[in-house]
Design a protein around this motif. Structure first.
Motif, PDB file in Angstrom:
ATOM      1  N   UNK A 250       0.845  -1.185   0.000  1.00  0.00           N
ATOM      2  CA  UNK A 250       0.000   0.000   0.000  1.00  0.00           C
ATOM      3  C   UNK A 250       0.882   1.238   0.000  1.00  0.00           C
ATOM      4  N   UNK A 251       0.266   2.375  -0.286  1.00  0.00           N
ATOM      5  CA  UNK A 251       1.002   3.634  -0.268  1.00  0.00           C
ATOM      6  C   UNK A 251       1.684   3.829   1.085  1.00  0.00           C
ATOM      7  N   UNK A 252       0.959   3.558   2.159  1.00  0.00           N
ATOM      8  CA  UNK A 252       1.527   3.756   3.490  1.00  0.00           C
ATOM      9  C   UNK A 252       2.637   2.758   3.781  1.00  0.00           C
ATOM     10  N   UNK A 253       2.434   1.496   3.428  1.00  0.00           N
ATOM     11  CA  UNK A 253       3.452   0.490   3.741  1.00  0.00           C
ATOM     12  C   UNK A 253       4.736   0.736   2.968  1.00  0.00           C
ATOM     13  N   UNK A 504      -3.578   2.237  20.378  1.00  0.00           N
ATOM     14  CA  UNK A 504      -4.944   1.954  19.939  1.00  0.00           C
ATOM     15  C   UNK A 504      -5.221   2.523  18.547  1.00  0.00           C
ATOM     16  N   UNK A 505      -4.459   3.534  18.146  1.00  0.00           N
ATOM     17  CA  UNK A 505      -4.801   4.239  16.914  1.00  0.00           C
ATOM     18  C   UNK A 505      -3.717   4.156  15.841  1.00  0.00           C
ATOM     19  N   UNK A 506      -2.491   3.753  16.210  1.00  0.00           N
ATOM     20  CA  UNK A 506      -1.414   3.644  15.216  1.00  0.00           C
ATOM     21  C   UNK A 506      -1.603   2.388  14.371  1.00  0.00           C
ATOM     22  N   UNK A 507      -1.211   2.455  13.102  1.00  0.00           N
ATOM     23  CA  UNK A 507      -1.246   1.264  12.248  1.00  0.00           C
ATOM     24  C   UNK A 507       0.065   0.490  12.328  1.00  0.00           C
ATOM     25  N   UNK A 508       1.158   1.185  12.600  1.00  0.00           N
ATOM     26  CA  UNK A 508       2.458   0.571  12.841  1.00  0.00           C
ATOM     27  C   UNK A 508       3.119   1.340  13.976  1.00  0.00           C
ATOM     28  N   UNK A 509       3.707   0.614  14.918  1.00  0.00           N
ATOM     29  CA  UNK A 509       4.453   1.249  15.997  1.00  0.00           C
ATOM     30  C   UNK A 509       5.618   0.313  16.317  1.00  0.00           C
ATOM     31  N   UNK A 510       6.850   0.730  16.000  1.00  0.00           N
ATOM     32  CA  UNK A 510       7.976  -0.195  16.040  1.00  0.00           C
ATOM     33  C   UNK A 510       9.260   0.516  16.456  1.00  0.00           C
ATOM     34  N   UNK A 511      10.236  -0.302  16.826  1.00  0.00           N
ATOM     35  CA  UNK A 511      11.589   0.185  17.089  1.00  0.00           C
ATOM     36  C   UNK A 511      12.564  -0.668  16.298  1.00  0.00           C
ATOM     37  N   UNK A 512      13.776  -0.115  16.054  1.00  0.00           N
ATOM     38  CA  UNK A 512      14.745  -0.839  15.232  1.00  0.00           C
ATOM     39  C   UNK A 512      16.103  -0.160  15.351  1.00  0.00           C
ATOM     40  N   UNK A 513      17.173  -0.944  15.157  1.00  0.00           N
ATOM     41  CA  UNK A 513      18.499  -0.353  15.010  1.00  0.00           C
ATOM     42  C   UNK A 513      18.517   0.640  13.861  1.00  0.00           C
ATOM     43  N   UNK A 514      19.270   1.710  14.029  1.00  0.00           N
ATOM     44  CA  UNK A 514      19.686   2.544  12.911  1.00  0.00           C
ATOM     45  C   UNK A 514      21.203   2.548  12.948  1.00  0.00           C
ATOM     46  N   UNK A 526      -2.826   5.000   9.312  1.00  0.00           N
ATOM     47  CA  UNK A 526      -3.404   4.651   8.011  1.00  0.00           C
ATOM     48  C   UNK A 526      -4.439   5.656   7.548  1.00  0.00           C
ATOM     49  N   UNK A 527      -4.778   6.603   8.404  1.00  0.00           N
ATOM     50  CA  UNK A 527      -5.814   7.590   8.081  1.00  0.00           C
ATOM     51  C   UNK A 527      -5.216   8.991   8.162  1.00  0.00           C
ATOM     52  N   UNK A 528      -5.381   9.773   7.085  1.00  0.00           N
ATOM     53  CA  UNK A 528      -4.765  11.091   7.021  1.00  0.00           C
ATOM     54  C   UNK A 528      -5.322  12.034   8.082  1.00  0.00           C
ATOM     55  N   UNK A 529      -6.624  12.021   8.289  1.00  0.00           N
ATOM     56  CA  UNK A 529      -7.222  12.923   9.275  1.00  0.00           C
ATOM     57  C   UNK A 529      -6.731  12.600  10.684  1.00  0.00           C
ATOM     58  N   UNK A 530      -6.628  11.303  10.992  1.00  0.00           N
ATOM     59  CA  UNK A 530      -6.127  10.897  12.303  1.00  0.00           C
ATOM     60  C   UNK A 530      -4.671  11.311  12.478  1.00  0.00           C
ATOM     61  N   UNK A 531      -3.872  11.115  11.431  1.00  0.00           N
ATOM     62  CA  UNK A 531      -2.466  11.514  11.486  1.00  0.00           C
ATOM     63  C   UNK A 531      -2.338  13.008  11.785  1.00  0.00           C
ATOM     64  N   UNK A 532      -3.114  13.821  11.083  1.00  0.00           N
ATOM     65  CA  UNK A 532      -3.041  15.262  11.298  1.00  0.00           C
ATOM     66  C   UNK A 532      -3.476  15.619  12.713  1.00  0.00           C
ATOM     67  N   UNK A 533      -4.445  14.885  13.220  1.00  0.00           N
ATOM     68  CA  UNK A 533      -4.927  15.116  14.582  1.00  0.00           C
ATOM     69  C   UNK A 533      -3.820  14.855  15.597  1.00  0.00           C
TER      70      UNK A 533
END
Length: 606
Positions: A250-253, A504-514, A526-533
């Motif tokens: 998907x665009x988001x993924x 409860x509202x995130x579609x992805x929430x992760x940690x990782x080495x950089x 996954x939702x633009x309005x929620x992200x802006x909120x």
């Protein structure tokens, strides 16, 4: 089945994100039969820590590497498809490139394939050159948390490799247009993809690098994440999609993958320049395919080319023991009890050593970053002892484990023993202890001369005859993910009335080495309005991250929102260098939990 090849496009196939980890034969041959120009795979990473680089060990067994190589060499024979595999064996050292070339010769001659032209590109760097660059002031740390390089670090490193850019690949291909297979040492992950596209006349390096960044992980940016991926490169865009049935992009993924294991998503630094993604556009073509355009690559000024150096050393020997504690009387005084055991061990030892007690269940995963240290019903103990010799490390572990088994504590009722262990012998010698000692940027280098190559003309009888189907009978498609996993997990305890958790509202929430010295946190929606909120709420800030992870503001490398992926990113300096003594989470993939429980001022959806 993947679509057939058309004109004026370049089809790049990646069967697995890390070569040697196996892939679907059915998907592989279906894809190759439909027409591909190149099979390109990445083989290495620093994700697993410094051990392989320091000790000269491959990241998977040589048998596994040989098995995957047999398949791609066969495809090269039957379809004349180009094969490029970078960072061979994990760390990409010179010896690994040589044994890969030997494997190719064995496979071709054993199976009666046609003669082939194989190329090996080498990435180990002379220590004398590195020392001279250091004296000239042309070496600096790569990212936050990395100490300044010292000459002793160079001497201590078992070997030092550099991440090559596109130039060595392009030179090797241009000077050997009849090549079949390229095996390279350590390379910047997108380099072979971008180089091959450039070699074939696709000159937009922004698109080339962006495609390479996505494809080097296979179909990891699919939903659910899977192995095999295909990219179709065109002049002003590329399309990318997974090949496993049931997976989609998907665009988001896809956009979110530019955050993956990177300090920041909008500007990705690599050999010779930076990939800028603020103007990148992502378009959903169908249920499983995403089109990408608009990425821009900005090269470094002439004469200022940089590469990243990676080196690791052996620093003593280590031994571990593992077991569990369940007695609530003991757990109520765990800190003071462990401190007593540590002092007892100190009294017994007459040589230098280090001892680390990991308490999984309390703060074993996150260590000093853990905000919640409430005691659970059970605690897993992993003790790690380090000393100058294996015998000494074994002794420290033995004495410590004996203390865990029999040390008394206040109010004790269970006098038979305290420690539940799963295996014997309990003390497990792990051999030499590896640590990163070089993770630096070297400036003003020759991007071609630094990485020599050799050509091997592989003799072949061309007597092979295929008998039967290439992949055997087709199997029923696997169910990639149980339906119940698709529902949102109800985090508990529930948040206060009228609020919800970030989890409860995130579609992805992760940690990782950089890289080995930084840890990065990604929150996507996954939702633009929620992200802006969320973005406008002012809750996700630098100060919030510092409080959540018990760190100072100076340890935060960056916090930012990135609109293309509807994402928030924070990158912090690691409190423990990846894979070193006392490590609790080498991959850094379990550091995200505090963010799950950030309270947001909106009602929770049940």
């Amino acid at each position: 089945m993947s679509p057939s090849k058309t004109t004026d496009e370049l089809r790049i196939f990646t069967p697995i994100g890390q070569f040697g980890q196996s892939f679907s034969q059915q998907i592989f041959w279906d894809t190759v039969d439909s027409g591909v120009d190149a099979i390109i795979c990445d083989g290495g990473s620093t994700d697993s820590g410094p051990g392989r680089l320091a000790l000269g060990k491959t990241n998977v067994s040589r048998e596994s590497l040989y098995k995957d190589l047999e398949t791609v060499v066969k495809a090269c024979h039957m379809h004349n498809v180009h094969v490029i595999i970078s960072s061979w064996g994990g760390d990409g050292e010179d010896a690994f490139v040589d044994f890969a070339l030997e494997m190719i010769q064995d496979i071709v001659q054993k199976n009666g394939y046609r003669p082939m032209k194989a190329i090996g590109i080498y990435a180990e760097i002379s220590k004398d050159l590195i020392k001279q660059k250091l004296k000239d002031g042309l070496i600096g740390p790569c990212g936050g948390g990395v100490p300044e390089l010292k000459e002793k670090d160079i001497d201590d490193a078992t070997r030092v490799v550099a991440q090559m850019g596109v130039e060595p690949f392009i030179k090797a291909m241009t000077e050997n247009p009849g090549f079949d297979i390229i095996i390279s040492g350590r390379a910047y992950d997108p380099s072979p993809y971008a180089a091959y596209c450039s070699y074939k006349g696709y000159t937009d390096m922004g698109l080339n690098f962006a495609m390479g960044k996505l494809m080097e992980c296979g179909a990891q940016c699919a939903i659910p994440k899977s192995r095999e991926a295909l990219a179709v490169m065109r002049r002003d865009h590329f399309d990318i999609f997974p090949l496993s049935e049931g997976a989609k992009m998907t665009v988001t993924s896809v956009a979110s993958h530019f955050l993956y294991e990177k300090t920041r998503p909008d500007i990705l630094s690599g050999p010779g320049g930076k990939l800028h993604l603020n103007d990148a556009k992502f378009e959903q073509l169908d249920e499983r395919t995403v089109r990408v355009r608009g990425a821009v690559f900005k090269p470094e000024p002439e004469g200022e080319y940089t590469v990243k150096l990676e080196g690791a050393k052996v620093d003593g020997y280590h031994t571990i023991f593992i077991g569990g504690l369940r007695d609530p009387i003991l757990l109520s005084q765990l800190d003071s009890w462990i401190a007593w055991i540590e002092s007892m061990v100190k009294d017994r030892m007459d040589f230098p050593y280090e001892l680390k007690i990991h308490r999984y269940g309390v703060n074993g995963v996150m260590g000093a970053l853990e905000p919640d240290t409430r005691m659970p019903k059970e605690v897993c103990i992993c003790g790690q002892a380090k000393a100058a010799t294996q015998k000494q490390a074994d002794l420290v572990a033995q004495v410590t484990k004996f203390g865990f088994t029999h040390a008394p504590y206040s109010g004790q009722l269970a006098t038979a023993g305290n420690f539940a262990w799963p295996v014997t012998p309990t003390e497990i010698p792990l051999g030499p202890l590896a640590e990163f000692c070089v993770y630096h940027i070297m400036k003003n280098v020759d991007p071609v001369g630094l990485f020599p190559y050799k050509v091997v003309d592989v003799a072949g009888s061309n007597t092979f005859v295929q008998v039967g189907p290439l992949a055997g009978p087709s199997k029923a498609p696997l169910t990639l993910i149980p339906p119940k996993v698709l529902t949102r997990y109800p985090l508990s305890p529930p948040p206060p009335a009228g609020t919800c958790y970030l989890g409860d509202i995130a579609s992805v929430l992760r940690s990782k080495n950089s890289g080995p010295y930084e840890l990065t946190l990604d929150v996507m929606f996954s939702d633009r309005a929620l992200y802006e909120k969320v973005k406008n709420s002012g809750i996700l800030t630098k100060e919030k991250i510092a409080k959540l992870y018990n760190i100072s503001l100076k340890d935060i490398v960056i916090t930012m929102f990135w609109d293309p992926a509807m994402a928030f990113k924070a990158t912090i300096a690691r409190s423990q260098v990846s894979g070193g003594f006392g490590e609790t989470d080498t991959h850094a993939s379990q550091q995200h939990a505090p963010l799950l429980f950030v309270e947001m001022p909106w009602p929770r959806e049940e």
